[in-house]
Each structure stands twice: as structure tokens, then as C-alpha cells.
Design a protein around this motif. Structure first.
Motif, PDB file in Angstrom:
ATOM      1  N   VAL A  71       1.784 -27.951 -18.788  1.00  0.00           N
ATOM      2  CA  VAL A  71       0.483 -27.343 -19.090  1.00  0.00           C
ATOM      3  C   VAL A  71      -0.367 -27.260 -17.824  1.00  0.00           C
ATOM      4  O   VAL A  71      -1.008 -26.232 -17.540  1.00  0.00           O
ATOM      5  CB  VAL A  71      -0.245 -28.148 -20.179  1.00  0.00           C
ATOM      6  CG1 VAL A  71      -1.698 -27.675 -20.315  1.00  0.00           C
ATOM      7  CG2 VAL A  71       0.477 -28.000 -21.516  1.00  0.00           C
ATOM      8  N   ALA A  72      -0.370 -28.335 -17.019  1.00  0.00           N
ATOM      9  CA  ALA A  72      -1.167 -28.350 -15.797  1.00  0.00           C
ATOM     10  C   ALA A  72      -0.678 -27.311 -14.799  1.00  0.00           C
ATOM     11  O   ALA A  72      -1.479 -26.614 -14.162  1.00  0.00           O
ATOM     12  CB  ALA A  72      -1.132 -29.745 -15.164  1.00  0.00           C
ATOM     13  N   VAL A  73       0.643 -27.167 -14.660  1.00  0.00           N
ATOM     14  CA  VAL A  73       1.206 -26.196 -13.712  1.00  0.00           C
ATOM     15  C   VAL A  73       0.916 -24.769 -14.158  1.00  0.00           C
ATOM     16  O   VAL A  73       0.533 -23.908 -13.356  1.00  0.00           O
ATOM     17  CB  VAL A  73       2.734 -26.412 -13.566  1.00  0.00           C
ATOM     18  CG1 VAL A  73       3.362 -25.262 -12.802  1.00  0.00           C
ATOM     19  CG2 VAL A  73       3.003 -27.729 -12.853  1.00  0.00           C
ATOM     20  N   VAL A  74       1.086 -24.486 -15.463  1.00  0.00           N
ATOM     21  CA  VAL A  74       0.853 -23.132 -15.968  1.00  0.00           C
ATOM     22  C   VAL A  74      -0.604 -22.740 -15.800  1.00  0.00           C
ATOM     23  O   VAL A  74      -0.929 -21.609 -15.396  1.00  0.00           O
ATOM     24  CB  VAL A  74       1.283 -23.036 -17.448  1.00  0.00           C
ATOM     25  CG1 VAL A  74       0.815 -21.715 -18.059  1.00  0.00           C
ATOM     26  CG2 VAL A  74       2.797 -23.155 -17.566  1.00  0.00           C
ATOM     27  N   SER A  75      -1.509 -23.659 -16.073  1.00  0.00           N
ATOM     28  CA  SER A  75      -2.929 -23.339 -15.934  1.00  0.00           C
ATOM     29  C   SER A  75      -3.285 -23.032 -14.485  1.00  0.00           C
ATOM     30  O   SER A  75      -4.107 -22.156 -14.199  1.00  0.00           O
ATOM     31  CB  SER A  75      -3.789 -24.494 -16.445  1.00  0.00           C
ATOM     32  OG  SER A  75      -3.595 -25.650 -15.654  1.00  0.00           O
ATOM     33  N   ALA A  76      -2.638 -23.724 -13.544  1.00  0.00           N
ATOM     34  CA  ALA A  76      -2.890 -23.454 -12.124  1.00  0.00           C
ATOM     35  C   ALA A  76      -2.268 -22.129 -11.700  1.00  0.00           C
ATOM     36  O   ALA A  76      -2.835 -21.392 -10.889  1.00  0.00           O
ATOM     37  CB  ALA A  76      -2.340 -24.591 -11.274  1.00  0.00           C
ATOM     38  N   ALA A  77      -1.108 -21.809 -12.261  1.00  0.00           N
ATOM     39  CA  ALA A  77      -0.396 -20.579 -11.881  1.00  0.00           C
ATOM     40  C   ALA A  77      -1.197 -19.337 -12.231  1.00  0.00           C
ATOM     41  O   ALA A  77      -1.214 -18.357 -11.476  1.00  0.00           O
ATOM     42  CB  ALA A  77       0.965 -20.541 -12.564  1.00  0.00           C
ATOM     43  N   PHE A  78      -1.892 -19.353 -13.362  1.00  0.00           N
ATOM     44  CA  PHE A  78      -2.672 -18.182 -13.774  1.00  0.00           C
ATOM     45  C   PHE A  78      -3.815 -17.885 -12.802  1.00  0.00           C
ATOM     46  O   PHE A  78      -4.284 -16.762 -12.715  1.00  0.00           O
ATOM     47  CB  PHE A  78      -3.224 -18.382 -15.188  1.00  0.00           C
ATOM     48  CG  PHE A  78      -2.235 -18.008 -16.252  1.00  0.00           C
ATOM     49  CD1 PHE A  78      -1.805 -16.697 -16.400  1.00  0.00           C
ATOM     50  CD2 PHE A  78      -1.717 -18.975 -17.099  1.00  0.00           C
ATOM     51  CE1 PHE A  78      -0.893 -16.360 -17.387  1.00  0.00           C
ATOM     52  CE2 PHE A  78      -0.792 -18.640 -18.081  1.00  0.00           C
ATOM     53  CZ  PHE A  78      -0.378 -17.329 -18.226  1.00  0.00           C
ATOM     54  N   ARG A  79      -4.241 -18.878 -12.046  1.00  0.00           N
ATOM     55  CA  ARG A  79      -5.317 -18.669 -11.080  1.00  0.00           C
ATOM     56  C   ARG A  79      -4.804 -18.093  -9.761  1.00  0.00           C
ATOM     57  O   ARG A  79      -5.587 -17.700  -8.905  1.00  0.00           O
ATOM     58  CB  ARG A  79      -6.028 -19.998 -10.800  1.00  0.00           C
ATOM     59  CG  ARG A  79      -6.757 -20.579 -12.007  1.00  0.00           C
ATOM     60  CD  ARG A  79      -7.462 -21.879 -11.613  1.00  0.00           C
ATOM     61  NE  ARG A  79      -8.275 -22.403 -12.694  1.00  0.00           N
ATOM     62  CZ  ARG A  79      -7.841 -23.215 -13.638  1.00  0.00           C
ATOM     63  NH1 ARG A  79      -6.586 -23.590 -13.638  1.00  0.00           N
ATOM     64  NH2 ARG A  79      -8.652 -23.651 -14.581  1.00  0.00           N
ATOM     65  N   ASN A  80      -3.482 -18.120  -9.558  1.00  0.00           N
ATOM     66  CA  ASN A  80      -2.921 -17.697  -8.268  1.00  0.00           C
ATOM     67  C   ASN A  80      -1.711 -16.781  -8.460  1.00  0.00           C
ATOM     68  O   ASN A  80      -0.716 -16.890  -7.739  1.00  0.00           O
ATOM     69  CB  ASN A  80      -2.503 -18.928  -7.458  1.00  0.00           C
ATOM     70  CG  ASN A  80      -3.651 -19.857  -7.152  1.00  0.00           C
ATOM     71  OD1 ASN A  80      -4.410 -19.622  -6.224  1.00  0.00           O
ATOM     72  ND2 ASN A  80      -3.773 -20.907  -7.958  1.00  0.00           N
ATOM     73  N   LEU A  81      -1.806 -15.869  -9.425  1.00  0.00           N
ATOM     74  CA  LEU A  81      -0.641 -15.025  -9.727  1.00  0.00           C
ATOM     75  C   LEU A  81      -0.244 -14.141  -8.538  1.00  0.00           C
ATOM     76  O   LEU A  81       0.940 -13.990  -8.241  1.00  0.00           O
ATOM     77  CB  LEU A  81      -0.956 -14.151 -10.948  1.00  0.00           C
ATOM     78  CG  LEU A  81      -0.905 -14.852 -12.305  1.00  0.00           C
ATOM     79  CD1 LEU A  81      -1.269 -13.882 -13.422  1.00  0.00           C
ATOM     80  CD2 LEU A  81       0.477 -15.441 -12.559  1.00  0.00           C
ATOM     81  N   GLY A  82      -1.221 -13.558  -7.849  1.00  0.00           N
ATOM     82  CA  GLY A  82      -0.901 -12.686  -6.726  1.00  0.00           C
ATOM     83  C   GLY A  82      -0.193 -13.432  -5.618  1.00  0.00           C
ATOM     84  O   GLY A  82       0.801 -12.961  -5.056  1.00  0.00           O
ATOM     85  N   LEU A  83      -0.704 -14.605  -5.278  1.00  0.00           N
ATOM     86  CA  LEU A  83      -0.092 -15.413  -4.230  1.00  0.00           C
ATOM     87  C   LEU A  83       1.317 -15.838  -4.618  1.00  0.00           C
ATOM     88  O   LEU A  83       2.245 -15.810  -3.792  1.00  0.00           O
ATOM     89  CB  LEU A  83      -0.973 -16.640  -3.974  1.00  0.00           C
ATOM     90  CG  LEU A  83      -0.611 -17.508  -2.761  1.00  0.00           C
ATOM     91  CD1 LEU A  83      -0.752 -16.715  -1.475  1.00  0.00           C
ATOM     92  CD2 LEU A  83      -1.479 -18.762  -2.719  1.00  0.00           C
ATOM     93  N   LEU A  84       1.507 -16.203  -5.877  1.00  0.00           N
ATOM     94  CA  LEU A  84       2.830 -16.620  -6.341  1.00  0.00           C
ATOM     95  C   LEU A  84       3.828 -15.463  -6.273  1.00  0.00           C
ATOM     96  O   LEU A  84       4.982 -15.638  -5.865  1.00  0.00           O
ATOM     97  CB  LEU A  84       2.735 -17.152  -7.772  1.00  0.00           C
ATOM     98  CG  LEU A  84       2.100 -18.527  -7.949  1.00  0.00           C
ATOM     99  CD1 LEU A  84       1.942 -18.850  -9.431  1.00  0.00           C
ATOM    100  CD2 LEU A  84       2.938 -19.600  -7.275  1.00  0.00           C
ATOM    101  N   ALA A  85       3.397 -14.268  -6.675  1.00  0.00           N
ATOM    102  CA  ALA A  85       4.293 -13.110  -6.665  1.00  0.00           C
ATOM    103  C   ALA A  85       4.734 -12.773  -5.240  1.00  0.00           C
ATOM    104  O   ALA A  85       5.915 -12.509  -4.975  1.00  0.00           O
ATOM    105  CB  ALA A  85       3.609 -11.912  -7.308  1.00  0.00           C
ATOM    106  N   LEU A  86       3.765 -12.780  -4.294  1.00  0.00           N
ATOM    107  CA  LEU A  86       4.103 -12.476  -2.906  1.00  0.00           C
ATOM    108  C   LEU A  86       5.038 -13.533  -2.328  1.00  0.00           C
ATOM    109  O   LEU A  86       5.990 -13.211  -1.602  1.00  0.00           O
ATOM    110  CB  LEU A  86       2.824 -12.387  -2.075  1.00  0.00           C
ATOM    111  CG  LEU A  86       2.998 -12.016  -0.589  1.00  0.00           C
ATOM    112  CD1 LEU A  86       3.758 -10.702  -0.448  1.00  0.00           C
ATOM    113  CD2 LEU A  86       1.642 -11.947   0.106  1.00  0.00           C
ATOM    114  N   THR A  87       4.807 -14.790  -2.647  1.00  0.00           N
ATOM    115  CA  THR A  87       5.687 -15.861  -2.165  1.00  0.00           C
ATOM    116  C   THR A  87       7.098 -15.689  -2.707  1.00  0.00           C
ATOM    117  O   THR A  87       8.085 -15.872  -1.980  1.00  0.00           O
ATOM    118  CB  THR A  87       5.127 -17.233  -2.581  1.00  0.00           C
ATOM    119  OG1 THR A  87       3.804 -17.375  -2.071  1.00  0.00           O
ATOM    120  CG2 THR A  87       5.997 -18.360  -2.053  1.00  0.00           C
TER     121      THR A  87
END
Length: 461
Positions: A35-51
């Protein structure tokens, strides 16, 4: 096998209340971390996709550089390096942008995962129904320990196994240059040894185990080699080298399988194809990565010829080629083809067969990704099955084969078969008794159902 009370079957022991509580804690900790990881991921979707894109580029370009030569290798290597620098830069940016709340979230996730792993280990690691069966036996009447002082970087001398053997009332026999290990083992039996031990690598273990099998004397494995895969799957503590000598005293004895290739016995596995060819190189032992990079273009590059390895698949259909083949003494739980894995059991009386086929045009990046992430079983060219006998043929006069880590060239056909229960093995009563594959499910997808079973009052498996 179930226990009985007054003639009534009671089934395997139920998990204790402490283990059931630990299972609940492990599941809650895992859920909270997700739950903690998913909530953080939604705040940084663009950065995650580029990575993710850059990481994929690193994998594809890096493998392209490995399997090509000349200008293609240079261009691909530059692209892989640039993409890697991009990944590092994005990670630095992400760290610099973290505020106190996000740092706290990261710390929370680490704590939750650590707690979940610790409680899961307790919940799953004490299941009495999963311990291998064995018979208590008394001390050896005349134990003999054969020792290879060159194995494992000199573990025989580093752990003073000769002195430890004498303190255990065991006769040490030191292998010297020019000695015939099989002849020494045969002589030990002829002189009355009722328990034979071997301190050395897996190739030496197999040879002495074959002598023990032939004369039906008990065998002791002392993990004095480099990797000691056989000792690992026997449930020995590979770090406690001298402690393995306790098996010459009051111990637990069980029967395990051996496998045979022609007239050669092996305890772990035989590999063919890419890996077997690479290890044939004289430079491999001293420079593994450099040697692999030098040979891969000839083995898996766009112009590489397929391996001439012919066999029958699990459906009985004839197969004319495979890039990698692993034939093992019982079935491995594999994460990668290079690192191998461990076996839940070595008394099932089966050969494990794994083959990997690589389409040069499209599969190579997926293969290296699967290898790097320990997901080789999900690679589309991966097939695995078990059988009692297996034959590999070829039009080549000799086939490169790696048998228990030893590089060989053997004439086809290669005939493999399982020897069920062929070896009497003694292990110390204080040994863990389980291989990593048997001790607990190694993957989250397997661990969660096991934890749910323990939580519900059933055995983990």
C-alpha cells in the motif's frame, strides 16, 4: 506420513499458535508495504515510466553489445552506457526531490518488509512435516576422510580438517599431486572403512560417492569446495565446514539419489550448449565475465549457428536443437541458468531436464532480462520436465558438457539415467536438514499461499 494415536490417524503436526501469529504478522506487513509503495508510485508516474524505458534500453543495448562485434558492439555499448547514466541521473533527481514525509515513507516500507520477512521466516521455517526422513545411526566404526587440499581455495588447511578428523577418531587421507582419488577411496573400503567422507568440490564428492554406492558403505559430505551445491541440498551448513565431520559420530542416515551419464556418476547437474561451451575455455576460471563476453557473439550472435543437440521433448516429439540444456539429479527450482538453484528433494528418483531456446532476432534481450531478475522460468523459450532417462544425440564427434562444474568433451549419444536411493548419506544431527528450496517458498507468489495455510492451522506445504 501421518502420525497415529491409539491406531487413529492424526495427520501432520499443526502449526503452533506462535507460528500462526507470525504468519498473520508477515501477511499484514507485506500488505502495508505494498500500500505504501503504490501510494508513492502514483505521485511519480512520469519519473517511473521514464526510468523503466531507460532500464529496458540498458538491457537491450547491453546484450546487443555482448553478442556482436565491431562497430555494432561499440554503438550498442555507448547507448547502454548513456542509458545507464540517465537512470543514475533520474535516481539522483528523485532523491534530491524527496521531502521529510517521503523519506519517512521509504523508511516505513523498509521496516515493514524486514518485519514481514522475519516473521515469514519463522512461520514457514519450522514445519516438521517438511523435514526429510532419516534413521538415527551410531558412530562409524572405521571412518575415513579423503581430502583435496586444493579445493575451495585451501579450505582443508584453513579449517585444519586433518586435525579435526583425528579428533573425531577418523582417519584422514590427503590427496597429493598425481594421486588417483578413486583408487584411494577403493583402498579405504578394502582396509575396512564403513563410512567414507570427502572434503572437496562436487566433482570429487561424486567420485567418492560412486565408490560408496558400489560397496554400499555410508558417505559423509564435507563442504570444502567452492560452491558446495550438493552439501547445500543435503541440508548442511556450508559455513560450518569442520562441523560436517560430526556425521562420523552419532548421526542421521538417509538414502539419496545419484545420476549417471554413461559410466560417470554426478551428484548435481550436467549442462550443455552455451554454458558448457564457455566453461571449456582455459581463460574462464580466471576471467569469467571477459571470457563470456568474448565468446557470446559466436554462440548467440545474429550469425551464430544453432547447437546440434537432438533429444525427445516432454511430449515425445523430436527436438533438433537447444541453446542451453540442464540435466540434473532430481529437479531444481531455478532462478537463472547461470547460477542454477537448489532442489527441494534429492530422493525423488528423477532427472530434471531444462532446455532454453533463443530466437536470435527477438529473444536475446528478454533472456538477459529474465536471467538478471531471476525469472528464467517465465522466459518463453524455457521448458522443464522430469524423467528417469534422457538421451542427447548429435552429428558432432564430441559434445561439450559441464558435469558438476568439470568441463568435459564426450562422444554422443549421451545417455543419462537416475539411480534412485543409490547412496547412503550421513548428516550431523545438528545440521539444518533442509535445502533452501525445501525450507521455505522462495517467491512471494508461493510464500503468500503458504502463509495463509499456516494461518489457517495447516502445514506450509
Amino acid at each position: 506420513m501421518s502420525e497415529t494415536t491409539a491406531g487413529v490417524a492424526t495427520g501432520p503436526p499443526r502449526p503452533s499458535p506462535a507460528r500462526r501469529i507470525a504468519a498473520a504478522g508477515a501477511l499484514l506487513g507485506l500488505f502495508a508495504a505494498i500500500v505504501a509503495v503504490v501510494s508513492a508510485a502514483f505521485r511519480n508516474l512520469g519519473l517511473l515510466a521514464l526510468t523503466a524505458v531507460l532500464v529496458a534500453l540498458v538491457v537491450v543495448a547491453g546484450w546487443t553489445a555482448l553478442v556482436n562485434r565491431g562497430s555494432r558492439r561499440v554503438v550498442a555499448a555507448v547507448a547502454a552506457g548513456a542509458a545507464l547514466l540517465g537512470v543514475i541521473a533520474l535516481l539522483v533527481v528523485a532523491v534530491l526531490q524527496l521531502d521529510a514525509a517521503e523519506i519517512g515513507r521509504i523508511v516505513l516500507v523498509i521496516v515493514l518488509v524486514a518485519a514481514s520477512l522475519a516473521t515469514a521466516r519463522y512461520a514457514l521455517g519450522a514445519d516438521p512435516a517438511r523435514h526429510p526422513e532419516g534413521l538415527p545411526v551410531g558412530p562409524a566404526r572405521r571412518g575415513v576422510l579423503l581430502m583435496n587440499p586444493r579445493s575451495g581455495g585451501g579450505k582443508v588447511d584453513r579449517f585444519d580438517l586433518e586435525g579435526e578428523a583425528r579428533r573425531h577418531g577418523v582417519t584422514p587421507v590427503r590427496l597429493r599431486p598425481g594421486d588417483d582419488l578413486r583408487a584411494l577411496a577403493e583402498q579405504a573400503v578394502a582396509d575396512g572403512a564403513d563410512v567414507l567422507g570427502m572434503a572437496g568440490g562436487d566433482g570429487s564428492q561424486a567420485l567418492v560417492a560412486d565408490v560408496a554406492r558400489t560397496h554400499d558403505v555410508a558417505f559423509v559430505c564435507v563442504p570444502a569446495g567452492t560452491r558446495n551445491h550438493f552439501a547445500l541440498d543435503l541440508g548442511l551448513d556450508r559455513l560450518d565446514v569442520a562441523g560436517a565431520l560430526d556425521a562420523f559420530g552419532a548421526a542421521v542416515e538417509r538414502r539419496v539419489d545419484l545420476a549417471q551419464l554413461g559410466d560417470r556418476i554426478f551428484v548435481n547437474n550436467a549442462s550443455l550448449g552455451v554454458y558448457a561451451t564457455v566453461v571449456q575455455s582455459e581463460a574462464y576460471r580466471d576471467a569469467k565475465l571477459a571470457t563470456t563476453a568474448r565468446l557470446l557473439p559466436d554462440l548467440l550472435g545474429p550469425e551464430a549457428d544453432p547447437f546440434d543437440l537432438r533429444f525427445d521433448g516432454p511430449d515425445g516429439q523430436a527436438v533438433t536443437s537447444a541453446d542451453m540444456i540442464l540435466v540434473s539429479n532430481d529437479v531444481y527450482r531455478l532462478d537463472s541458468m547461470s547460477g542454477f538453484g537448489t532442489r527441494p528433494r534429492i530422493d525423488d528418483g528423477l532427472l530434471g531436464v531444462v532446455t532454453v531456446d533463443v530466437d536470435r532476432a527477438r529473444d536475446v534481450p528478454a533472456l538477459v532480462s529474465a536471467e538478471a531478475t531471476g525469472r528464467i522460468r517465465r522466459f518463453r523459450g524455457y521448458r522443464a520436465w522430469s524423467t528417469r532417462e534422457f538421451v542427447i544425440d548429435s552429428a558432432e564427434p564430441l559434445i561439450d558438457v559441464g558435469v558438476d562444474g568439470e568441463a568435459l568433451c564426450l562422444p554422443p549419444p549421451l545417455r543419462f539415467r537416475s539411480l534412485p536411493g543409490a547412496l547412503r548419506v550421513r548428516v550431523p544431527t545438528t545440521a539444518p536438514g533442509l535445502s533452501p528450496a525445501a525450507a521455505a517458498p522462495p517467491k512471494v507468489g508461493e510464500a503468500v499461499p503458504a502463509l495463509l495455510r499456516v494461518l489457517g492451522g495447516r502445514t506450509a506445504r
